[in-house]
Design a protein around this motif. Structure first.
Motif, PDB file in Angstrom:
ATOM      1  N   PHE A 141      40.134   1.929 -67.469  1.00 30.55           N
ATOM      2  CA  PHE A 141      41.486   1.476 -67.818  1.00 30.55           C
ATOM      3  C   PHE A 141      41.928   2.057 -69.156  1.00 30.55           C
ATOM      4  O   PHE A 141      43.064   2.490 -69.312  1.00 30.55           O
ATOM      5  N   TYR A 142      41.028   2.061 -70.131  1.00 30.14           N
ATOM      6  CA  TYR A 142      41.393   2.587 -71.451  1.00 30.14           C
ATOM      7  C   TYR A 142      41.552   4.109 -71.392  1.00 30.14           C
ATOM      8  O   TYR A 142      42.469   4.663 -71.985  1.00 30.14           O
ATOM      9  N   GLY A 143      40.702   4.763 -70.659  1.00 26.91           N
ATOM     10  CA  GLY A 143      40.745   6.223 -70.596  1.00 26.91           C
ATOM     11  C   GLY A 143      41.862   6.794 -69.746  1.00 26.91           C
ATOM     12  O   GLY A 143      42.389   7.870 -70.049  1.00 26.91           O
ATOM     13  N   GLN A 144      42.236   6.075 -68.679  1.00 27.42           N
ATOM     14  CA  GLN A 144      43.208   6.627 -67.733  1.00 27.42           C
ATOM     15  C   GLN A 144      44.487   5.811 -67.607  1.00 27.42           C
ATOM     16  O   GLN A 144      45.478   6.313 -67.096  1.00 27.42           O
ATOM     17  N   GLY A 145      44.438   4.561 -68.002  1.00 26.83           N
ATOM     18  CA  GLY A 145      45.561   3.654 -67.792  1.00 26.83           C
ATOM     19  C   GLY A 145      45.250   2.726 -66.637  1.00 26.83           C
ATOM     20  O   GLY A 145      44.552   3.106 -65.691  1.00 26.83           O
ATOM     21  N   VAL A 146      45.772   1.535 -66.701  1.00 31.62           N
ATOM     22  CA  VAL A 146      45.476   0.518 -65.693  1.00 31.62           C
ATOM     23  C   VAL A 146      46.010   0.924 -64.324  1.00 31.62           C
ATOM     24  O   VAL A 146      45.307   0.849 -63.314  1.00 31.62           O
ATOM     25  N   GLN A 147      47.236   1.369 -64.274  1.00 27.04           N
ATOM     26  CA  GLN A 147      47.844   1.679 -62.979  1.00 27.04           C
ATOM     27  C   GLN A 147      47.228   2.904 -62.318  1.00 27.04           C
ATOM     28  O   GLN A 147      47.248   3.029 -61.101  1.00 27.04           O
ATOM     29  N   PHE A 154      40.020   5.532 -85.119  1.00 27.22           N
ATOM     30  CA  PHE A 154      40.958   6.560 -84.674  1.00 27.22           C
ATOM     31  C   PHE A 154      40.253   7.891 -84.406  1.00 27.22           C
ATOM     32  O   PHE A 154      40.704   8.670 -83.570  1.00 27.22           O
ATOM     33  N   ALA A 155      39.181   8.163 -85.143  1.00 28.01           N
ATOM     34  CA  ALA A 155      38.472   9.435 -85.015  1.00 28.01           C
ATOM     35  C   ALA A 155      37.426   9.428 -83.896  1.00 28.01           C
ATOM     36  O   ALA A 155      36.824  10.472 -83.611  1.00 28.01           O
ATOM     37  N   GLU A 156      37.211   8.289 -83.263  1.00 21.61           N
ATOM     38  CA  GLU A 156      36.231   8.219 -82.178  1.00 21.61           C
ATOM     39  C   GLU A 156      36.676   9.097 -81.007  1.00 21.61           C
ATOM     40  O   GLU A 156      37.869   9.151 -80.675  1.00 21.61           O
ATOM     41  N   PRO A 157      35.714   9.761 -80.349  1.00 21.15           N
ATOM     42  CA  PRO A 157      36.067  10.537 -79.152  1.00 21.15           C
ATOM     43  C   PRO A 157      36.680   9.610 -78.096  1.00 21.15           C
ATOM     44  O   PRO A 157      36.215   8.493 -77.897  1.00 21.15           O
ATOM     45  N   GLY A 158      37.729  10.052 -77.461  1.00 20.09           N
ATOM     46  CA  GLY A 158      38.368   9.265 -76.408  1.00 20.09           C
ATOM     47  C   GLY A 158      39.349   8.224 -76.908  1.00 20.09           C
ATOM     48  O   GLY A 158      39.867   7.445 -76.106  1.00 20.09           O
ATOM     49  N   PHE A 159      39.622   8.192 -78.222  1.00 22.07           N
ATOM     50  CA  PHE A 159      40.586   7.220 -78.745  1.00 22.07           C
ATOM     51  C   PHE A 159      41.938   7.452 -78.077  1.00 22.07           C
ATOM     52  O   PHE A 159      42.450   8.567 -78.057  1.00 22.07           O
ATOM     53  N   ILE A 187      49.725   7.590 -80.579  1.00 23.22           N
ATOM     54  CA  ILE A 187      50.750   8.435 -79.974  1.00 23.22           C
ATOM     55  C   ILE A 187      50.629   9.886 -80.424  1.00 23.22           C
ATOM     56  O   ILE A 187      50.753  10.808 -79.623  1.00 23.22           O
ATOM     57  N   HIS A 188      50.362  10.076 -81.716  1.00 23.79           N
ATOM     58  CA  HIS A 188      50.297  11.441 -82.245  1.00 23.79           C
ATOM     59  C   HIS A 188      48.879  12.010 -82.235  1.00 23.79           C
ATOM     60  O   HIS A 188      48.701  13.190 -82.542  1.00 23.79           O
ATOM     61  N   GLY A 189      47.888  11.178 -81.934  1.00 17.84           N
ATOM     62  CA  GLY A 189      46.505  11.643 -81.988  1.00 17.84           C
ATOM     63  C   GLY A 189      46.103  12.017 -83.406  1.00 17.84           C
ATOM     64  O   GLY A 189      45.352  12.966 -83.619  1.00 17.84           O
ATOM     65  N   ASP A 190      46.619  11.275 -84.373  1.00 21.68           N
ATOM     66  CA  ASP A 190      46.436  11.611 -85.782  1.00 21.68           C
ATOM     67  C   ASP A 190      45.606  10.549 -86.496  1.00 21.68           C
ATOM     68  O   ASP A 190      46.135   9.523 -86.922  1.00 21.68           O
ATOM     69  N   PRO A 191      44.288  10.787 -86.664  1.00 19.18           N
ATOM     70  CA  PRO A 191      43.454   9.790 -87.331  1.00 19.18           C
ATOM     71  C   PRO A 191      43.780   9.617 -88.810  1.00 19.18           C
ATOM     72  O   PRO A 191      43.407   8.615 -89.412  1.00 19.18           O
TER      73      PRO A 191
END
Length: 189
Positions: free
Chosen positions: A25-31, A100-105, A167-171
């Protein structure tokens, strides 16, 4: 007749399913994640999954609630290592930066779930709101030891950093929010 499932096995299956659900769910989205994908990834029969959680919504809510306890617990453990109250407030942003810097955040799990399903699922909306209220209270208690009047702006800086990082992928959003929090604390009487 198959043997009854023990409470211990039930707990193991529940934990394994929640682990898989959280990752997917976190990686792909619930739907985007269907029940067949959850079944395949967990190795549990669909019938067992529905015995554990009668609906996908119930599974999402349980996952969010469990993640909330772990997330806020990890934050509290990190902050407890910092003895100085002022530095403890700033350590909040250091912890966020590490997250924020964790892989897959992928940003805030509760905001993501609320954005996907909050308008159509009161239970998911309530789980997201409960997390945000609890995080708010955690930050307010943290900041109150230094300057209670800075609690709300520092909470908003933390939430803003979470959104920007997601949103920006900015840690580095955590570093910039930390600078803002430090300025607020420096301005305190």
């Amino acid at each position: 007749m198959p043997a009854a499932i023990t409470e211990e096995q039930q707990a193991l299956d529940r934990r394994a399913l929640l682990d898989v659900a959280e990752r997917l769910f976190y990686g792909q989205g619930v739907q985007a994640v269907g029940m067949d994908e959850l079944r395949a990834a967990s190795g549990l029969p669909l019938k067992r999954i529905y015995r554990l959680f009668p609906t996908k919504e119930a599974l999402v809510v349980a996952m969010l609630e469990r993640r909330d306890r772990r997330w806020r617990g990890n934050l509290a453990a990190h902050l407890d290592k910092v003895p100085d109250p002022r530095e403890r407030v700033l350590a909040l942003f250091d912890w966020l930066g590490e997250w924020f810097a964790e892989p897959g955040f992928r940003g805030c799990a509760w905001g993501n779930a609320h954005g996907e399903l909050g308008s159509s699922s009161p239970a998911i909306a309530a789980a997201a709101q409960a997390h945000k209220h609890a995080f708010h209270d955690q930050v307010a208690a943290l900041v109150a030891a230094v300057d209670a009047s800075a609690a709300e702006p520092i909470y908003l800086l933390a939430e803003g950093a979470i959104v920007v990082a997601g949103i920006h992928g900015d840690p580095t959003a955590a570093v910039r929010a930390r600078t803002g929090a430090q300025a607020l604390l420096d301005a305190a009487p």
